[in-house]
Structures are given as C-alpha cells and as structure tokens.
Design an enzyme around this catalytic site. Sequence first.
Site, PDB file in Angstrom:
ATOM      1  N   ARG A  87       0.805  -1.229   0.000  1.00  0.00           N
ATOM      2  CA  ARG A  87       0.000   0.000   0.000  1.00  0.00           C
ATOM      3  C   ARG A  87       0.836   1.276   0.000  1.00  0.00           C
ATOM      4  O   ARG A  87       0.317   2.364  -0.213  1.00  0.00           O
ATOM      5  CB  ARG A  87      -0.962  -0.005   1.193  1.00  0.00           C
ATOM      6  CG  ARG A  87      -2.166  -0.891   0.954  1.00  0.00           C
ATOM      7  CD  ARG A  87      -3.016  -1.041   2.187  1.00  0.00           C
ATOM      8  NE  ARG A  87      -2.375  -1.903   3.173  1.00  0.00           N
ATOM      9  CZ  ARG A  87      -2.756  -1.998   4.444  1.00  0.00           C
ATOM     10  NH1 ARG A  87      -3.753  -1.265   4.892  1.00  0.00           N
ATOM     11  NH2 ARG A  87      -2.136  -2.816   5.266  1.00  0.00           N
ATOM     12  N   THR A 133       2.849 -13.435  10.799  1.00  0.00           N
ATOM     13  CA  THR A 133       3.757 -12.860  11.801  1.00  0.00           C
ATOM     14  C   THR A 133       4.419 -13.941  12.666  1.00  0.00           C
ATOM     15  O   THR A 133       5.581 -13.788  13.062  1.00  0.00           O
ATOM     16  CB  THR A 133       3.004 -11.869  12.706  1.00  0.00           C
ATOM     17  OG1 THR A 133       1.793 -12.485  13.183  1.00  0.00           O
ATOM     18  CG2 THR A 133       2.624 -10.601  11.949  1.00  0.00           C
ATOM     19  N   ASP A 178       7.138  -1.130  10.948  1.00  0.00           N
ATOM     20  CA  ASP A 178       6.284  -0.033  10.486  1.00  0.00           C
ATOM     21  C   ASP A 178       5.547   0.630  11.648  1.00  0.00           C
ATOM     22  O   ASP A 178       4.514   1.242  11.482  1.00  0.00           O
ATOM     23  CB  ASP A 178       5.304  -0.521   9.416  1.00  0.00           C
ATOM     24  CG  ASP A 178       4.371  -1.606   9.919  1.00  0.00           C
ATOM     25  OD1 ASP A 178       4.469  -1.992  11.101  1.00  0.00           O
ATOM     26  OD2 ASP A 178       3.536  -2.072   9.123  1.00  0.00           O
ATOM     27  N   GLY A 184      -6.297  -6.925  16.235  1.00  0.00           N
ATOM     28  CA  GLY A 184      -6.610  -8.084  17.063  1.00  0.00           C
ATOM     29  C   GLY A 184      -7.134  -7.603  18.409  1.00  0.00           C
ATOM     30  O   GLY A 184      -6.706  -6.576  18.922  1.00  0.00           O
ATOM     31  N   GLU A 209      -8.023 -12.226  16.031  1.00  0.00           N
ATOM     32  CA  GLU A 209      -7.840 -11.302  14.915  1.00  0.00           C
ATOM     33  C   GLU A 209      -9.199 -10.758  14.474  1.00  0.00           C
ATOM     34  O   GLU A 209     -10.214 -11.459  14.591  1.00  0.00           O
ATOM     35  CB  GLU A 209      -7.121 -11.995  13.754  1.00  0.00           C
ATOM     36  CG  GLU A 209      -5.652 -12.255  14.026  1.00  0.00           C
ATOM     37  CD  GLU A 209      -4.912 -10.990  14.430  1.00  0.00           C
ATOM     38  OE1 GLU A 209      -4.892 -10.031  13.649  1.00  0.00           O
ATOM     39  OE2 GLU A 209      -4.361 -10.963  15.551  1.00  0.00           O
ATOM     40  N   ASN A 246      -4.660  -5.275  20.283  1.00  0.00           N
ATOM     41  CA  ASN A 246      -3.247  -5.660  20.245  1.00  0.00           C
ATOM     42  C   ASN A 246      -2.465  -4.617  19.450  1.00  0.00           C
ATOM     43  O   ASN A 246      -2.692  -4.415  18.265  1.00  0.00           O
ATOM     44  CB  ASN A 246      -3.138  -7.040  19.571  1.00  0.00           C
ATOM     45  CG  ASN A 246      -1.694  -7.474  19.359  1.00  0.00           C
ATOM     46  OD1 ASN A 246      -0.783  -6.968  20.035  1.00  0.00           O
ATOM     47  ND2 ASN A 246      -1.495  -8.407  18.441  1.00  0.00           N
ATOM     48  N   ASN A 249      33.345  27.398  -7.428  1.00  0.00           N
ATOM     49  CA  ASN A 249      34.085  26.269  -6.854  1.00  0.00           C
ATOM     50  C   ASN A 249      34.174  25.063  -7.773  1.00  0.00           C
ATOM     51  O   ASN A 249      34.849  24.103  -7.474  1.00  0.00           O
ATOM     52  CB  ASN A 249      33.437  25.838  -5.523  1.00  0.00           C
ATOM     53  CG  ASN A 249      32.003  25.370  -5.720  1.00  0.00           C
ATOM     54  OD1 ASN A 249      31.294  25.872  -6.590  1.00  0.00           O
ATOM     55  ND2 ASN A 249      31.574  24.400  -4.933  1.00  0.00           N
ATOM     56  N   ARG A 301      37.958  45.242 -13.457  1.00  0.00           N
ATOM     57  CA  ARG A 301      36.731  45.615 -14.162  1.00  0.00           C
ATOM     58  C   ARG A 301      37.099  46.570 -15.301  1.00  0.00           C
ATOM     59  O   ARG A 301      38.160  47.192 -15.256  1.00  0.00           O
ATOM     60  CB  ARG A 301      35.728  46.270 -13.214  1.00  0.00           C
ATOM     61  CG  ARG A 301      36.176  47.570 -12.569  1.00  0.00           C
ATOM     62  CD  ARG A 301      35.020  48.284 -11.864  1.00  0.00           C
ATOM     63  NE  ARG A 301      34.800  47.805 -10.520  1.00  0.00           N
ATOM     64  CZ  ARG A 301      34.966  48.557  -9.418  1.00  0.00           C
ATOM     65  NH1 ARG A 301      35.349  49.821  -9.507  1.00  0.00           N
ATOM     66  NH2 ARG A 301      34.747  48.046  -8.233  1.00  0.00           N
TER      67      ARG A 301
HETATM   68  C1  UD1 Z   1      -0.994  -7.512  13.465  1.00  0.00           C
HETATM   69  C2  UD1 Z   1      -1.545  -8.396  14.583  1.00  0.00           C
HETATM   70  C3  UD1 Z   1      -2.799  -7.744  15.177  1.00  0.00           C
HETATM   71  C4  UD1 Z   1      -2.469  -6.371  15.672  1.00  0.00           C
HETATM   72  C5  UD1 Z   1      -1.833  -5.532  14.571  1.00  0.00           C
HETATM   73  C6  UD1 Z   1      -1.301  -4.235  15.147  1.00  0.00           C
HETATM   74  C7  UD1 Z   1      -1.012 -10.689  13.982  1.00  0.00           C
HETATM   75  C8  UD1 Z   1      -1.521 -11.960  13.421  1.00  0.00           C
HETATM   76  N1  UD1 Z   1      -1.877  -9.686  14.050  1.00  0.00           N
HETATM   77  O1  UD1 Z   1      -1.968  -7.506  12.416  1.00  0.00           O
HETATM   78  O2  UD1 Z   1      -3.286  -8.519  16.243  1.00  0.00           O
HETATM   79  O3  UD1 Z   1      -3.611  -5.726  16.169  1.00  0.00           O
HETATM   80  O4  UD1 Z   1      -0.725  -6.218  13.969  1.00  0.00           O
HETATM   81  O5  UD1 Z   1      -0.850  -3.394  14.130  1.00  0.00           O
HETATM   82  O6  UD1 Z   1       0.148 -10.623  14.356  1.00  0.00           O
HETATM   83  N2  UD1 Z   1       5.262  -9.402   8.648  1.00  0.00           N
HETATM   84  C9  UD1 Z   1       6.323 -10.199   8.288  1.00  0.00           C
HETATM   85  N3  UD1 Z   1       6.081 -11.402   7.695  1.00  0.00           N
HETATM   86  C10 UD1 Z   1       4.830 -11.862   7.466  1.00  0.00           C
HETATM   87  C11 UD1 Z   1       3.727 -11.040   7.831  1.00  0.00           C
HETATM   88  C12 UD1 Z   1       3.983  -9.825   8.428  1.00  0.00           C
HETATM   89  O7  UD1 Z   1       7.475  -9.816   8.488  1.00  0.00           O
HETATM   90  O8  UD1 Z   1       4.705 -12.959   6.937  1.00  0.00           O
HETATM   91  C13 UD1 Z   1       5.526  -8.108   9.293  1.00  0.00           C
HETATM   92  C14 UD1 Z   1       5.047  -6.924   8.491  1.00  0.00           C
HETATM   93  O9  UD1 Z   1       6.099  -6.429   7.688  1.00  0.00           O
HETATM   94  C15 UD1 Z   1       4.679  -5.936   9.575  1.00  0.00           C
HETATM   95  C16 UD1 Z   1       4.264  -6.800  10.754  1.00  0.00           C
HETATM   96  O10 UD1 Z   1       4.802  -8.080  10.510  1.00  0.00           O
HETATM   97  O11 UD1 Z   1       5.791  -5.153   9.960  1.00  0.00           O
HETATM   98  C17 UD1 Z   1       2.754  -6.866  10.973  1.00  0.00           C
HETATM   99  O12 UD1 Z   1       2.124  -7.458   9.859  1.00  0.00           O
HETATM  100  P1  UD1 Z   1       0.680  -7.009   9.373  1.00  0.00           P
HETATM  101  O13 UD1 Z   1       0.330  -7.820   8.193  1.00  0.00           O
HETATM  102  O14 UD1 Z   1       0.619  -5.529   9.253  1.00  0.00           O
HETATM  103  O15 UD1 Z   1      -0.228  -7.471  10.601  1.00  0.00           O
HETATM  104  P2  UD1 Z   1      -1.690  -6.943  10.918  1.00  0.00           P
HETATM  105  O16 UD1 Z   1      -2.664  -7.652  10.040  1.00  0.00           O
HETATM  106  O17 UD1 Z   1      -1.707  -5.465  10.942  1.00  0.00           O
HETATM  107 MG    MG Z   2      -0.412  -3.890  10.139  1.00  0.00          MG
END
Ligand code: UD1
Ligand code: MG
Length: 484
Positions: free
Chosen positions: A54, A116, A140, A176, A191, A206, A405, A459
């Site tokens: 995004r 995650t 992020d 979550g 979630e 969360n 320069n 000059r």
């Molecule tokens: C996650 C939480 C949610 C919480 C929210 C807060 C989980 C399952 N859910 O959801 O409970 O309220 O964050 O913002 O954890 N990432 C990876 N690899 C992956 C997936 C994600 O490195 O396979 C990283 C992303 O780059 C990011 C972070 O994990 O920095 C969070 O991933 P994102 O997909 O944004 O999770 P949310 O759906 O927002």
């Molecule tokens: Mg997120």
Amino acid sequence: RYKGDDKSYKTTSKYRDLHIPVQYAVIVDESHPFGLYSAMSFTAIILAAGKGTRMNSALPKPLHRVGGHAMLAWSMDAARLAGAERIVTVLAPGSEDIQDWLDGAPFAIQEDQLGTGNAVASAREAVGNEDGVAIVMFADTPLVSAASLKQLADGVKAGAGIVIAGFRPDDPSGYGRLVEDADGTISRIVEDRECSPAERAIGLCNGGIMAVSRSSLFTWLDRVTNDNAKGEYYLTDIVAIAQADGAAVRHAVIDETEVMGVNDRRDLAVAEAALQARLREAAMEAGVTMIAPETVFLSADAVIERDVIIEPHVVIGAGCHIGEGSIIHAFSHLEGARLGACCVIGPYARLRPGTEAANGVKIGNFVEVKKARLGDGAKASHLTYLGDAEIGAGANVGAGTITCNYDGFGKYRTLIGEGAFIGSNSSLVAPVSIGAGAIIGAGSTITSDVEADSIAVERGETRHKPGGAARFRSLKTKAKQRGT
Ligand code: UD1
Ligand code: MG
C-alpha cells in the site's frame, strides 16, 4: 537512456541518494529528551518482511522516513535505548536495499510471507532460546518509545510468560482484540476477521508489540497452526498456547500514537505529524522559542540550544546544531549545519551540509552555504553562494558574491582571510585565496591570489560621454515619429 558513461552512473546515484535514507545511525541518545538508558537487556526481533504494497513505492517500507530517519532506525533506536543487547531484523528474500542499509547489523530471512508467527520463527537461529526476554516489534511502528518497551520487558522479568502492548483506539476495526480473563490476564488474541460479534465489541486491542519469555517463544511458535481466515501463522496465537501451558499473559496499556502502524502514505504523514509535535515540544521545553511551531520541521537529531528563536516556516534537516541565542528567520532551510552562539540566519537562507559557523555569524537572505567555515562575526548578508570555502573572522562578503568552486570536473577551495572585504557582485574563481584585510572591488572576477591588506579590482574602465543621454533620446524620439 544512455548507459555506460559517468553521467548515467551519476544520475542513478543521485536517485539513490534521494531515496535510500541515511544509514542506521543513533538518532537519539541517553541525553536526548526521548532518551532512556536502561541496563536491562533483551533481544529485539523486528518484523520487516511484509510487502508494504500500500505504500506504492520502489523504496521498501521500513526505509521510508519519519523525522528525517528511516522507520526501521526508529524501531532499532527504541530497542537499543530500552536496553536491547541484540536486534534481529526479519527480512524477505530480495531485500538487498535493507540489508545494505543495515550495514552488518544482524538479520534473518523469512523465505515466504506466511504470517507474523512464521516471521518470528525465521529468527530462531539468530535469537536462540536461552533464558531472558525477547521483544517482537514491527518495522512499520516507528513511534514506540523505549519506556514502553522497557515496561513490557519488565513484566516478563517479573514472571509473566508474555506481556502485550495493548491500546484502546477510537476505532478498533482491523486490530486483534485482547480477550481478558476475570483476573485481568489475557486468555487469547482474536484477529479482527475471526471475531464473534461479542469479541468485535472489545475495545482493548493488540498494538502488535509483545515481550515474550525467550526460552518458551519458539516452542510456543512450533505449536501455532495456520487454520484461520488468512491461512497464516499468527504470532498472536501463542497467547492461548502460553495460557494453556500455565504461563501468565499480561498487557500494558500503551499510548495509541506509539503503536500506530504505517501502511500507506497517509499513515506516514500522520506519524510524521505526531513525531514533529513531540520534537517541537521537546525543543520548546529545552528553551527554544518557536513563533509558529506547527510550521517548523525538525529532524530528530537536531540539537538546538537555549534561547534560540525559530521563526515560521523553517526546516531543520539532519545533522544540525544551533548554538545558544541564535535566530533562524523565516523560510530558511538548514541541513548538516553547525552554528555557534548568536548567529543570525535568513530569512530565506539555505545552509547545506558542511556549513560551520562560529559565533555571531550572519548569513542573510538568499545566501547558500555548503562545506564552508565562517569565523566569528563573519557576514554574508545577501544573495551569495559560499561553497568549499573558509571565511575568516570579521570578513564581510558583499551582495552577489559567488565562490566559483566547480569547473565541471573538480571542486576547489576559496580562502578569505580575517577582516577581508569582498565587494558586491564579485566572482572568486577557486582555487583562490584572499589575504586577511584585503579589499576586493565590486564586480571583480578574481582568478589569482590576493595579498593581505591589498586592494584587488578587476573591471572595465567606465567611459563617460557628457550630453550623450540627451542626444540618444532625441535620436530615438525622431526615429519613432518617422515611424522607422
Ligand atoms: C498484526 C496483529 C494484530 C495487531 C496488529 C497491530 C497478527 C496476526 N496480528 O496484524 O493482532 O492488532 O498487527 O498493528 O500478528 N510481517 C512479516 N512477515 C509476514 C507477515 C507480516 O514480516 O509474513 C511483518 C510486516 O512487515 C509488519 C508486521 O509483521 O511489519 C505486521 O504485519 P501485518 O500484516 O501488518 O499485521 P496486521 O494484520 O496489521
Ligand atoms: Mg499492520
């Protein structure tokens, strides 16, 4: 595009400079208003393997900047300040830009973006399972403070299996939900897309950051499945698993701005605004006057001493130090500039990296300075370019002076001695040296060194034609009447 010569290379490298943020550097330290030193040690795992679709950007999301620094740098800094002994960043394959940027700092690769929980599991080798605390963070979520991380880690040190950063947003959708037991411990995280109507009504969410007992983290993760709406391995599922193992899961309520996640450019702007508000407040608390703080933009590493006045619409970029009692007039842009006490800058001044001013220096309107040192009380009041130059104390550089320069190949230095006077509209063709106390006549193009205390003027002679203007006007008037 024409390839294979110096020019195309330069274009690419300029593009890179523009888009690849400064290397991970310490943004704030213990003495900074955001600073917090702690002897507590833990391992931080920063998840940065998401696609960041995004953002719609060629630049990986963790390298987008807030407060002049990459979001990832903010997360790393908060972890370090809270006492992290080791910081492991989890990256996707093909993330060479971030790896370069990390410059040797540890990272782990998550082969496929399976959620995650899977992302944290990819850091298993880099993290280990000794006793202690691991904190999972997101790359992020740049505004989390060291104090909050420390609070989470303290909870695990005090015996909890997991401590979650909870928050109560105005609009919980997308997050979550933390399901609380009667005793206030957390039994599970649901979630958003898996919530029952009753669970969807829970306001406690969360924030994504959690501290976990390191010796249990990976065994709990081994038991996480992908049997859910997204078919992903959710980190959040370790909560119910820990609870089943008899470990206590607690939460700490964290300020909403600290856990705000950046998913698109709008979020990035919101994060920037929140950070700028913090930075301005910290500066004002430290004794800086801002007439219209909401129009002033500060890099997080700016050092601004007491009784500095910053007028509206000023940008203070990375690497600036502004000495006590200086005034930065409106619409000035500073970057990598170090100023002593009582300097007067602008309005409309541009100070580029390598500007070093001693005390009481004046750099006035439409003056650009780059890699130049100005001694005490030196003045360049109007319309001037000073690049690769050394200007002695008390020297006066007149309006429209240019240090030439660059000849298209190399950069050369201009030296102006103490107390020298450079007449207006002079071109100083570098390399060139103007001795102390020398005077350069207005409009001169100086191509060779000028001795101390001498006058140099170059000059054309002024020719005078008495009555010439009247003759010219009468000729022109007659011609016009004839219609020619
Ligand atoms: C996650 C939480 C949610 C919480 C929210 C807060 C989980 C399952 N859910 O959801 O409970 O309220 O964050 O913002 O954890 N990432 C990876 N690899 C992956 C997936 C994600 O490195 O396979 C990283 C992303 O780059 C990011 C972070 O994990 O920095 C969070 O991933 P994102 O997909 O944004 O999770 P949310 O759906 O927002
Ligand atoms: Mg997120």
